[in-house]
Design a protein around this motif. Structure first.
Motif, PDB file in Angstrom:
ATOM      1  N   LYS A   1      -8.242  -9.325 -71.701  1.00 27.37           N
ATOM      2  CA  LYS A   1      -8.566  -9.850 -70.367  1.00 27.37           C
ATOM      3  C   LYS A   1      -8.896  -8.697 -69.412  1.00 27.37           C
ATOM      4  CE  LYS A   1      -5.903 -13.229 -69.145  1.00 27.37           C
ATOM      5  NZ  LYS A   1      -4.761 -14.031 -68.619  1.00 27.37           N
ATOM      6  N   ALA A   2      -8.094  -7.637 -69.479  1.00 25.21           N
ATOM      7  CA  ALA A   2      -8.320  -6.479 -68.610  1.00 25.21           C
ATOM      8  C   ALA A   2      -9.666  -5.825 -68.905  1.00 25.21           C
ATOM      9  CB  ALA A   2      -7.191  -5.467 -68.798  1.00 25.21           C
ATOM     10  N   ALA A   3      -9.984  -5.669 -70.186  1.00 25.35           N
ATOM     11  CA  ALA A   3     -11.241  -5.016 -70.565  1.00 25.35           C
ATOM     12  C   ALA A   3     -12.448  -5.827 -70.119  1.00 25.35           C
ATOM     13  CB  ALA A   3     -11.271  -4.810 -72.082  1.00 25.35           C
ATOM     14  N   ILE A   4     -12.368  -7.136 -70.265  1.00 20.57           N
ATOM     15  CA  ILE A   4     -13.480  -8.000 -69.861  1.00 20.57           C
ATOM     16  C   ILE A   4     -13.692  -7.932 -68.352  1.00 20.57           C
ATOM     17  CG2 ILE A   4     -14.184 -10.422 -69.638  1.00 20.57           C
ATOM     18  CD1 ILE A   4     -12.987 -10.868 -72.445  1.00 20.57           C
TER      19      ILE A   4
ATOM     20  N   GLU B   1     -16.049  -5.766 -83.769  1.00 25.67           N
ATOM     21  CA  GLU B   1     -15.069  -4.724 -84.065  1.00 25.67           C
ATOM     22  C   GLU B   1     -13.639  -5.169 -83.756  1.00 25.67           C
ATOM     23  OE1 GLU B   1     -16.088  -1.035 -82.251  1.00 25.67           O
ATOM     24  OE2 GLU B   1     -17.993  -0.848 -83.331  1.00 25.67           O
ATOM     25  N   LEU B   2     -13.517  -6.327 -83.141  1.00 25.22           N
ATOM     26  CA  LEU B   2     -12.195  -6.885 -82.868  1.00 25.22           C
ATOM     27  C   LEU B   2     -11.718  -7.691 -84.076  1.00 25.22           C
ATOM     28  CD1 LEU B   2     -12.859  -8.208 -79.252  1.00 25.22           C
ATOM     29  CD2 LEU B   2     -11.540  -6.167 -79.875  1.00 25.22           C
ATOM     30  N   PRO B   3     -10.413  -7.955 -84.178  1.00 27.39           N
ATOM     31  CA  PRO B   3      -9.929  -8.846 -85.239  1.00 27.39           C
ATOM     32  C   PRO B   3     -10.661 -10.183 -85.187  1.00 27.39           C
ATOM     33  CG  PRO B   3      -8.088  -7.759 -84.167  1.00 27.39           C
ATOM     34  CD  PRO B   3      -9.304  -7.413 -83.370  1.00 27.39           C
ATOM     35  N   SER B   4     -10.835 -10.803 -86.331  1.00 26.94           N
ATOM     36  CA  SER B   4     -11.676 -12.002 -86.422  1.00 26.94           C
ATOM     37  C   SER B   4     -11.243 -13.104 -85.462  1.00 26.94           C
ATOM     38  CB  SER B   4     -11.675 -12.529 -87.860  1.00 26.94           C
ATOM     39  OG  SER B   4     -10.349 -12.832 -88.284  1.00 26.94           O
ATOM     40  N   THR B   5      -9.935 -13.267 -85.274  1.00 27.09           N
ATOM     41  CA  THR B   5      -9.462 -14.348 -84.402  1.00 27.09           C
ATOM     42  C   THR B   5      -9.728 -14.071 -82.926  1.00 27.09           C
ATOM     43  OG1 THR B   5      -7.259 -13.331 -84.422  1.00 27.09           O
ATOM     44  CG2 THR B   5      -7.664 -15.133 -85.987  1.00 27.09           C
ATOM     45  N   MET B   6     -10.003 -12.819 -82.577  1.00 27.28           N
ATOM     46  CA  MET B   6     -10.256 -12.472 -81.177  1.00 27.28           C
ATOM     47  C   MET B   6     -11.738 -12.490 -80.827  1.00 27.28           C
ATOM     48  SD  MET B   6      -7.590  -9.302 -80.478  1.00 27.28           S
ATOM     49  CE  MET B   6      -7.813  -9.323 -78.699  1.00 27.28           C
ATOM     50  N   GLN B   7     -12.592 -12.468 -81.836  1.00 32.24           N
ATOM     51  CA  GLN B   7     -14.018 -12.273 -81.575  1.00 32.24           C
ATOM     52  C   GLN B   7     -14.636 -13.399 -80.750  1.00 32.24           C
ATOM     53  OE1 GLN B   7     -15.989 -11.508 -85.335  1.00 32.24           O
ATOM     54  NE2 GLN B   7     -14.530  -9.879 -85.862  1.00 32.24           N
ATOM     55  N   THR B   8     -14.432 -14.634 -81.162  1.00 38.36           N
ATOM     56  CA  THR B   8     -15.052 -15.757 -80.446  1.00 38.36           C
ATOM     57  C   THR B   8     -14.511 -15.909 -79.029  1.00 38.36           C
ATOM     58  OG1 THR B   8     -15.573 -16.931 -82.490  1.00 38.36           O
ATOM     59  CG2 THR B   8     -15.441 -18.244 -80.468  1.00 38.36           C
ATOM     60  N   PRO B   9     -13.171 -15.930 -78.831  1.00 35.63           N
ATOM     61  CA  PRO B   9     -12.700 -16.032 -77.440  1.00 35.63           C
ATOM     62  C   PRO B   9     -13.120 -14.850 -76.582  1.00 35.63           C
ATOM     63  CG  PRO B   9     -10.856 -15.694 -78.959  1.00 35.63           C
ATOM     64  CD  PRO B   9     -12.049 -16.003 -79.789  1.00 35.63           C
TER      65      PRO B   9
ATOM     66  N   LEU C   1      -8.907 -17.162 -72.579  1.00 32.50           N
ATOM     67  CA  LEU C   1      -8.115 -16.128 -73.242  1.00 32.50           C
ATOM     68  C   LEU C   1      -6.644 -16.513 -73.358  1.00 32.50           C
ATOM     69  CD1 LEU C   1      -9.739 -12.925 -71.730  1.00 32.50           C
ATOM     70  CD2 LEU C   1     -10.161 -13.992 -73.951  1.00 32.50           C
ATOM     71  N   ASP C   2      -6.119 -17.199 -72.354  1.00 32.60           N
ATOM     72  CA  ASP C   2      -4.724 -17.639 -72.436  1.00 32.60           C
ATOM     73  C   ASP C   2      -4.537 -18.634 -73.578  1.00 32.60           C
ATOM     74  OD1 ASP C   2      -4.060 -16.045 -70.302  1.00 32.60           O
ATOM     75  OD2 ASP C   2      -4.084 -17.661 -68.819  1.00 32.60           O
ATOM     76  N   ARG C   3      -5.505 -19.529 -73.742  1.00 29.81           N
ATOM     77  CA  ARG C   3      -5.411 -20.500 -74.834  1.00 29.81           C
ATOM     78  C   ARG C   3      -5.469 -19.791 -76.184  1.00 29.81           C
ATOM     79  NH1 ARG C   3      -7.557 -24.263 -78.330  1.00 29.81           N
ATOM     80  NH2 ARG C   3      -6.825 -26.400 -77.978  1.00 29.81           N
TER      81      ARG C   3
ATOM     82  N   ALA D   1      -7.424 -26.432 -71.921  1.00 22.02           N
ATOM     83  CA  ALA D   1      -6.410 -25.400 -71.680  1.00 22.02           C
ATOM     84  C   ALA D   1      -5.169 -25.523 -72.558  1.00 22.02           C
ATOM     85  CB  ALA D   1      -5.988 -25.433 -70.208  1.00 22.02           C
ATOM     86  N   LEU D   2      -4.787 -26.744 -72.912  1.00 21.75           N
ATOM     87  CA  LEU D   2      -3.528 -26.940 -73.634  1.00 21.75           C
ATOM     88  C   LEU D   2      -3.660 -26.581 -75.112  1.00 21.75           C
ATOM     89  CD1 LEU D   2      -2.335 -30.331 -72.077  1.00 21.75           C
ATOM     90  CD2 LEU D   2      -1.732 -28.001 -71.387  1.00 21.75           C
ATOM     91  N   VAL D   3      -2.536 -26.174 -75.686  1.00 18.94           N
ATOM     92  CA  VAL D   3      -2.489 -25.774 -77.094  1.00 18.94           C
ATOM     93  C   VAL D   3      -1.544 -26.718 -77.837  1.00 18.94           C
ATOM     94  CG1 VAL D   3      -1.832 -23.930 -78.697  1.00 18.94           C
ATOM     95  CG2 VAL D   3      -2.963 -23.368 -76.533  1.00 18.94           C
ATOM     96  N   PRO D   4      -1.976 -27.301 -78.937  1.00 14.96           N
ATOM     97  CA  PRO D   4      -1.101 -28.224 -79.679  1.00 14.96           C
ATOM     98  C   PRO D   4       0.171 -27.541 -80.176  1.00 14.96           C
ATOM     99  CG  PRO D   4      -3.384 -28.408 -80.421  1.00 14.96           C
ATOM    100  CD  PRO D   4      -3.317 -27.196 -79.536  1.00 14.96           C
ATOM    101  N   CYS D   5       1.270 -28.280 -80.140  1.00 18.21           N
ATOM    102  CA  CYS D   5       2.532 -27.813 -80.710  1.00 18.21           C
ATOM    103  C   CYS D   5       3.319 -29.038 -81.171  1.00 18.21           C
ATOM    104  CB  CYS D   5       3.331 -26.981 -79.709  1.00 18.21           C
ATOM    105  SG  CYS D   5       3.834 -27.866 -78.216  1.00 18.21           S
ATOM    106  N   ASP D   6       4.332 -28.816 -81.973  1.00 23.40           N
ATOM    107  CA  ASP D   6       5.048 -29.930 -82.591  1.00 23.40           C
ATOM    108  C   ASP D   6       5.893 -30.733 -81.610  1.00 23.40           C
ATOM    109  OD1 ASP D   6       3.983 -29.282 -85.035  1.00 23.40           O
ATOM    110  OD2 ASP D   6       5.735 -28.143 -85.717  1.00 23.40           O
ATOM    111  N   SER D   7       6.382 -30.084 -80.555  1.00 25.67           N
ATOM    112  CA  SER D   7       7.367 -30.742 -79.690  1.00 25.67           C
ATOM    113  C   SER D   7       6.756 -31.496 -78.512  1.00 25.67           C
ATOM    114  CB  SER D   7       8.382 -29.717 -79.176  1.00 25.67           C
ATOM    115  OG  SER D   7       7.733 -28.647 -78.512  1.00 25.67           O
ATOM    116  N   LEU D   8       5.434 -31.458 -78.379  1.00 22.56           N
ATOM    117  CA  LEU D   8       4.767 -32.203 -77.310  1.00 22.56           C
ATOM    118  C   LEU D   8       3.591 -32.986 -77.883  1.00 22.56           C
ATOM    119  CD1 LEU D   8       4.544 -29.492 -74.485  1.00 22.56           C
ATOM    120  CD2 LEU D   8       6.105 -31.446 -74.532  1.00 22.56           C
TER     121      LEU D   8
END
Length: 322
Positions: A93-96, A131-139, A160-162, A212-219
């Protein structure tokens, strides 16, 4: 690594748990007349390593000490990625924002992520997202293009928070460790609830929450989104059907009060690790305990600098591990 392989590390941690700050010591800090008095008390506890350290420099040093210890004990810090991914996305986030706004923000990057901050900064500044890890590239690419074209910093943060929460949650699931999975679950659930609360206060549309929301088991996210659309009462009624029902009183006070309730819940859930003789659990619990006390000290020092009343600080200080 088998859980028995951490027996020596846990023994080392047991010796250090007695040095964690107690509730009575935090009360001493709250009652101290000013920030300098707090610093003197902390130095007596072994915090910091040189005279004249700025208050928040002292806190940064304590975090450095924590992670240096963990690296010494376990060698490969990837076992704690669930705690480190948040730092990666903070740095992303800071770099962007630095790149898109063409500014230099000294001291904005933090250490102890899974990716060197310089790698993140270079990848973003040169738009070499591969050059970033694969999971970071798209976001990273999406957030960069969003900020560059819309100048909407909030939307950039949402993206980025999501991604950060998704990474934390998945790391907990993939760890094979019940305790780390619990941390991921509670972290995401607490964030989702705070996002829903802020959305209802600012009149955000359901589409915003879907993004914005991220799935989780308890909600149940559809139920959470629907409840948010019904105002505070609707949100409270839904939360009372979940594991977070006891936090509704805190949420009625403020989002920060609910955040404190969540932090305290996590501390309560990790206390049994004080009696576990091996495995990653006690080490992870110690990390959280240290981060928690550093957060409480930060709250107190900030309050002293800004001349907040003692009662206000007491309402914000977190429970202690020991």
């Amino acid at each position: 690594m088998a859980k028995n392989d951490y027996t020596y590390a846990v023994a080392r941690i047991r010796a250090r748990e007695g040095k964690l700050l107690s509730a009575s010591f935090l009360e001493q800090l709250v009652s101290a007349p000013d920030c300098d008095s707090c610093i003197r008390l902390l130095r007596e506890k072994g915090w910091g390593d040189k005279d004249g350290e700025a208050p928040f420099e002292l806190l940064s040093k304590e975090r450095e000490r924590l992670w240096e210890l963990m690296e010494e004990l376990v060698g490969d810090l990837s076992v704690f990625n669930v705690f480190l991914y948040g730092n990666d996305y903070h740095n992303l986030k800071a770099a962007i924002k630095e790149t898109c706004m063409d500014v230099h923000l000294p001291g904005i990057y933090i250490s102890h992520g899974t990716v060197d901050p310089e790698v993140i900064q270079t990848a973003v500044s040169k738009k070499l997202f591969s050059e970033l890890p694969s999971t970071m590239q798209t976001p990273a690419r999406t957030a960069y293009e969003t900020l560059l074209t819309t100048h909407d910093g909030q939307l950039c943060d949402v993206i980025l928070d999501r991604a950060a929460l998704t990474a934390v949650y998945q790391a907990g699931k993939d760890s094979g460790n019940e305790f780390l999975a619990l941390y991921g679950e509670l972290t995401v659930a607490a964030a989702d609830i705070k996002i829903a609360y802020r959305a209802l206060r600012t009149g955000k549309e359901p589409d915003f929450l879907t993004q914005a929301l991220v799935p989780c088991d308890s909600l149940d996210l559809p139920s959470l989104i629907e409840a948010s659309g019904k105002g505070r009462k609707g949100l409270s009624e839904y939360l009372k059907t979940t594991a977070y029902g006891k936090g509704t009183d805190a949420l009625d006070v403020s989002c920060s009060a609910f955040e404190r309730w969540c932090d305290n819940l996590l501390i309560q859930r990790i206390r049994p690790q004080l009696h576990v003789p091996f495995g990653l659990g006690p080490l992870a619990a110690y990390i959280l305990a240290r981060e928690n006390e550093i957060k409480s000290v930060r709250i107190i020092l900030s309050g002293k600098i800004n001349h907040l009343p003692e009662e206000s600080l007491r309402e914000r200080v977190r429970e202690t591990y020991v």
